[in-house]
Design a protein around this motif. Structure first.
Motif, PDB file in Angstrom:
ATOM      1  N   ASP A 138       0.860  -1.186   0.000  1.00 33.85           N
ATOM      2  CA  ASP A 138       0.000   0.000   0.000  1.00 33.85           C
ATOM      3  C   ASP A 138       0.893   1.232   0.000  1.00 33.85           C
ATOM      4  OD1 ASP A 138      -1.726   2.099   0.464  1.00 33.85           O
ATOM      5  OD2 ASP A 138      -2.730   1.158   2.179  1.00 33.85           O
ATOM      6  N   ARG A 139       1.045   1.854  -1.169  1.00 36.32           N
ATOM      7  CA  ARG A 139       1.973   2.970  -1.311  1.00 36.32           C
ATOM      8  C   ARG A 139       1.473   4.269  -0.685  1.00 36.32           C
ATOM      9  NH1 ARG A 139       3.448   2.820  -7.335  1.00 36.32           N
ATOM     10  NH2 ARG A 139       1.763   1.341  -7.558  1.00 36.32           N
ATOM     11  N   SER A 140       0.329   4.227   0.002  1.00 33.60           N
ATOM     12  CA  SER A 140      -0.086   5.411   0.758  1.00 33.60           C
ATOM     13  C   SER A 140       0.749   5.540   2.037  1.00 33.60           C
ATOM     14  CB  SER A 140      -1.580   5.347   1.095  1.00 33.60           C
ATOM     15  OG  SER A 140      -1.848   4.292   1.998  1.00 33.60           O
ATOM     16  N   PHE A 141       1.468   4.477   2.407  1.00 31.17           N
ATOM     17  CA  PHE A 141       2.382   4.512   3.544  1.00 31.17           C
ATOM     18  C   PHE A 141       3.789   4.750   2.997  1.00 31.17           C
ATOM     19  CE2 PHE A 141      -1.105   1.798   5.035  1.00 31.17           C
ATOM     20  CZ  PHE A 141      -1.429   2.451   6.212  1.00 31.17           C
ATOM     21  N   PRO A 142       4.429   5.862   3.365  1.00 29.17           N
ATOM     22  CA  PRO A 142       5.744   6.159   2.789  1.00 29.17           C
ATOM     23  C   PRO A 142       6.853   5.209   3.235  1.00 29.17           C
ATOM     24  CG  PRO A 142       5.091   7.874   4.342  1.00 29.17           C
ATOM     25  CD  PRO A 142       3.937   6.934   4.207  1.00 29.17           C
ATOM     26  N   GLU A 143       6.771   4.670   4.449  1.00 27.80           N
ATOM     27  CA  GLU A 143       7.831   3.785   4.941  1.00 27.80           C
ATOM     28  C   GLU A 143       7.390   2.329   4.866  1.00 27.80           C
ATOM     29  OE1 GLU A 143      11.007   3.402   8.543  1.00 27.80           O
ATOM     30  OE2 GLU A 143       9.000   4.037   9.075  1.00 27.80           O
ATOM     31  N   ALA A 144       8.242   1.486   4.319  1.00 32.06           N
ATOM     32  CA  ALA A 144       7.915   0.068   4.117  1.00 32.06           C
ATOM     33  C   ALA A 144       8.311  -0.818   5.288  1.00 32.06           C
ATOM     34  CB  ALA A 144       8.601  -0.448   2.845  1.00 32.06           C
ATOM     35  N   ARG A 145       8.962  -0.266   6.303  1.00 29.38           N
ATOM     36  CA  ARG A 145       9.463  -1.109   7.397  1.00 29.38           C
ATOM     37  C   ARG A 145       8.372  -1.960   8.044  1.00 29.38           C
ATOM     38  NH1 ARG A 145      12.044   0.286  13.011  1.00 29.38           N
ATOM     39  NH2 ARG A 145      10.624   2.024  12.821  1.00 29.38           N
ATOM     40  N   PRO A 146       7.206  -1.410   8.420  1.00 24.43           N
ATOM     41  CA  PRO A 146       6.171  -2.282   9.009  1.00 24.43           C
ATOM     42  C   PRO A 146       5.736  -3.406   8.058  1.00 24.43           C
ATOM     43  CG  PRO A 146       5.680   0.013   9.456  1.00 24.43           C
ATOM     44  CD  PRO A 146       6.820  -0.007   8.464  1.00 24.43           C
ATOM     45  N   TRP A 147       5.613  -3.099   6.786  1.00 26.20           N
ATOM     46  CA  TRP A 147       5.244  -4.115   5.801  1.00 26.20           C
ATOM     47  C   TRP A 147       6.310  -5.205   5.742  1.00 26.20           C
ATOM     48  CZ3 TRP A 147       7.573  -4.711   0.748  1.00 26.20           C
ATOM     49  CH2 TRP A 147       6.929  -5.654  -0.073  1.00 26.20           C
ATOM     50  N   LEU A 148       7.582  -4.789   5.770  1.00 24.87           N
ATOM     51  CA  LEU A 148       8.669  -5.768   5.731  1.00 24.87           C
ATOM     52  C   LEU A 148       8.692  -6.637   6.987  1.00 24.87           C
ATOM     53  CD1 LEU A 148      11.431  -3.536   4.155  1.00 24.87           C
ATOM     54  CD2 LEU A 148      10.264  -5.475   3.067  1.00 24.87           C
ATOM     55  N   TYR A 149       8.363  -6.051   8.145  1.00 24.49           N
ATOM     56  CA  TYR A 149       8.243  -6.867   9.359  1.00 24.49           C
ATOM     57  C   TYR A 149       7.128  -7.900   9.200  1.00 24.49           C
ATOM     58  CZ  TYR A 149      11.476  -4.259  12.338  1.00 24.49           C
ATOM     59  OH  TYR A 149      12.595  -3.696  12.905  1.00 24.49           O
ATOM     60  N   GLY A 150       6.038  -7.527   8.562  1.00 25.97           N
ATOM     61  CA  GLY A 150       4.957  -8.482   8.300  1.00 25.97           C
ATOM     62  C   GLY A 150       5.410  -9.624   7.413  1.00 25.97           C
ATOM     63  N   VAL A 151       6.155  -9.294   6.360  1.00 27.38           N
ATOM     64  CA  VAL A 151       6.713 -10.331   5.474  1.00 27.38           C
ATOM     65  C   VAL A 151       7.653 -11.220   6.280  1.00 27.38           C
ATOM     66  CG1 VAL A 151       8.138 -10.764   3.437  1.00 27.38           C
ATOM     67  CG2 VAL A 151       6.455  -8.904   3.400  1.00 27.38           C
ATOM     68  N   ALA A 152       8.499 -10.588   7.107  1.00 23.99           N
ATOM     69  CA  ALA A 152       9.451 -11.351   7.918  1.00 23.99           C
ATOM     70  C   ALA A 152       8.724 -12.256   8.910  1.00 23.99           C
ATOM     71  CB  ALA A 152      10.397 -10.400   8.654  1.00 23.99           C
ATOM     72  N   LEU A 153       7.681 -11.743   9.543  1.00 23.55           N
ATOM     73  CA  LEU A 153       6.915 -12.558  10.499  1.00 23.55           C
ATOM     74  C   LEU A 153       6.335 -13.788   9.804  1.00 23.55           C
ATOM     75  CD1 LEU A 153       5.673 -13.044  13.285  1.00 23.55           C
ATOM     76  CD2 LEU A 153       3.810 -11.502  12.613  1.00 23.55           C
ATOM     77  N   ASN A 154       5.814 -13.627   8.601  1.00 23.30           N
ATOM     78  CA  ASN A 154       5.280 -14.779   7.865  1.00 23.30           C
ATOM     79  C   ASN A 154       6.377 -15.789   7.545  1.00 23.30           C
ATOM     80  OD1 ASN A 154       2.635 -13.895   7.878  1.00 23.30           O
ATOM     81  ND2 ASN A 154       2.889 -12.727   5.992  1.00 23.30           N
ATOM     82  N   ARG A 155       7.574 -15.321   7.208  1.00 26.25           N
ATOM     83  CA  ARG A 155       8.698 -16.223   6.937  1.00 26.25           C
ATOM     84  C   ARG A 155       9.158 -16.922   8.210  1.00 26.25           C
ATOM     85  NH1 ARG A 155       8.130 -17.716   2.002  1.00 26.25           N
ATOM     86  NH2 ARG A 155       6.847 -16.017   1.298  1.00 26.25           N
ATOM     87  N   VAL A 156       9.121 -16.221   9.337  1.00 27.95           N
ATOM     88  CA  VAL A 156       9.481 -16.836  10.621  1.00 27.95           C
ATOM     89  C   VAL A 156       8.495 -17.943  10.945  1.00 27.95           C
ATOM     90  CG1 VAL A 156       9.532 -16.431  13.123  1.00 27.95           C
ATOM     91  CG2 VAL A 156      10.722 -14.875  11.589  1.00 27.95           C
ATOM     92  N   ARG A 157       7.237 -17.681  10.757  1.00 30.36           N
ATOM     93  CA  ARG A 157       6.211 -18.714  11.026  1.00 30.36           C
ATOM     94  C   ARG A 157       6.432 -19.921  10.130  1.00 30.36           C
ATOM     95  NH1 ARG A 157       1.267 -14.410  11.492  1.00 30.36           N
ATOM     96  NH2 ARG A 157       1.573 -13.903  13.690  1.00 30.36           N
ATOM     97  N   ARG A 158       6.740 -19.686   8.870  1.00 31.42           N
ATOM     98  CA  ARG A 158       7.015 -20.792   7.940  1.00 31.42           C
ATOM     99  C   ARG A 158       8.252 -21.570   8.409  1.00 31.42           C
ATOM    100  NH1 ARG A 158       7.160 -19.810   1.606  1.00 31.42           N
ATOM    101  NH2 ARG A 158       4.958 -19.653   2.061  1.00 31.42           N
ATOM    102  N   TYR A 159       9.282 -20.863   8.852  1.00 31.10           N
ATOM    103  CA  TYR A 159      10.498 -21.505   9.355  1.00 31.10           C
ATOM    104  C   TYR A 159      10.183 -22.388  10.561  1.00 31.10           C
ATOM    105  CZ  TYR A 159      14.946 -22.052  11.763  1.00 31.10           C
ATOM    106  OH  TYR A 159      16.016 -22.582  12.408  1.00 31.10           O
TER     107      TYR A 159
END
Length: 184
Positions: free
Chosen positions: A62-83
């Motif tokens: 969602d490019r209405s949010f200028p910073e991607a860090r929270p989105w990247l944490y969400g991606v990382a959390l999903n990868r951690v769960r998969r791990y």
């Protein structure tokens, strides 16, 4: 300086270097987050998976949010769960009493019980969603609203979960013992 949202937009239009810049901005924070979740060695592999998944799903950002860090944490959390799902169950520790018959490990164990162990016990008693919000706010330095974005929950829900986590920790007997104050 371009925002993360602008860089992601440019990467969607074919500028591959733009997404590399997003990665370079956030690789330390995301790498440290992963190391705390899966250990330093495994974090390196999981981090690579995070960047691949983020790149492949960047069109959903969602490019209405200028910073991607929270989105990247969400991606990382999903990868951690998969791990975690892919890891085999831990083997029980070997019986150390047979190693040296007159060796008593308990004084050494008692000496190592410290604030970290007490806090870990208190944190383990939190509900998983409370622990996640607390960790994202306290350790990852996200705002409560950003933590909500990571977990895909409303900001008000994230605030409630953070409040519940803080209250539970204040009332935990382990924290009271750590602070040497009576529990309520």
């Amino acid at each position: 300086m371009s925002s993360d949202a602008e860089l992601i937009g440019r990467s969607l239009r074919g500028d591959t270097g733009a997404f590399v810049e997003v990665i370079s901005r956030h690789e330390t924070a995301i790498g440290n987050y992963l190391a705390r979740r899966v250990g330093r060695q495994a974090a390196e592999d999981v981090l690579g998976d995070v960047w691949v998944a983020a790149y492949e799903s960047r069109a959903t950002y969602d490019r209405s949010f200028p910073e991607a860090r929270p989105w990247l944490y969400g991606v990382a959390l999903n990868r951690v769960r998969r791990y975690w799902r892919s890891e085999p169950a831990e083997e029980p520790a070997a019986d150390l009493t047979r190693v040296v018959s007159d060796w008593d490990p308990w004084p050494a164990v008692d000496a190592r019980v410290d604030a970290q162990a007490l806090l870990r016990t208190a944190l383990d008693r939190l509900k998983p969603e409370e622990r996640e919000v607390l960790g994202l706010v306290a350790w990852e330095d996200l705002t409560v609203a950003e933590a909500g974005r990571v977990l895909d929950i409303p900001a008000g829900t994230a605030r409630r979960l953070l409040h519940q986590a803080r209250k539970a920790l204040r009332e935990a007997p382990e924290v009271a013992a750590l602070l040497q104050v009576p529990t309520t």
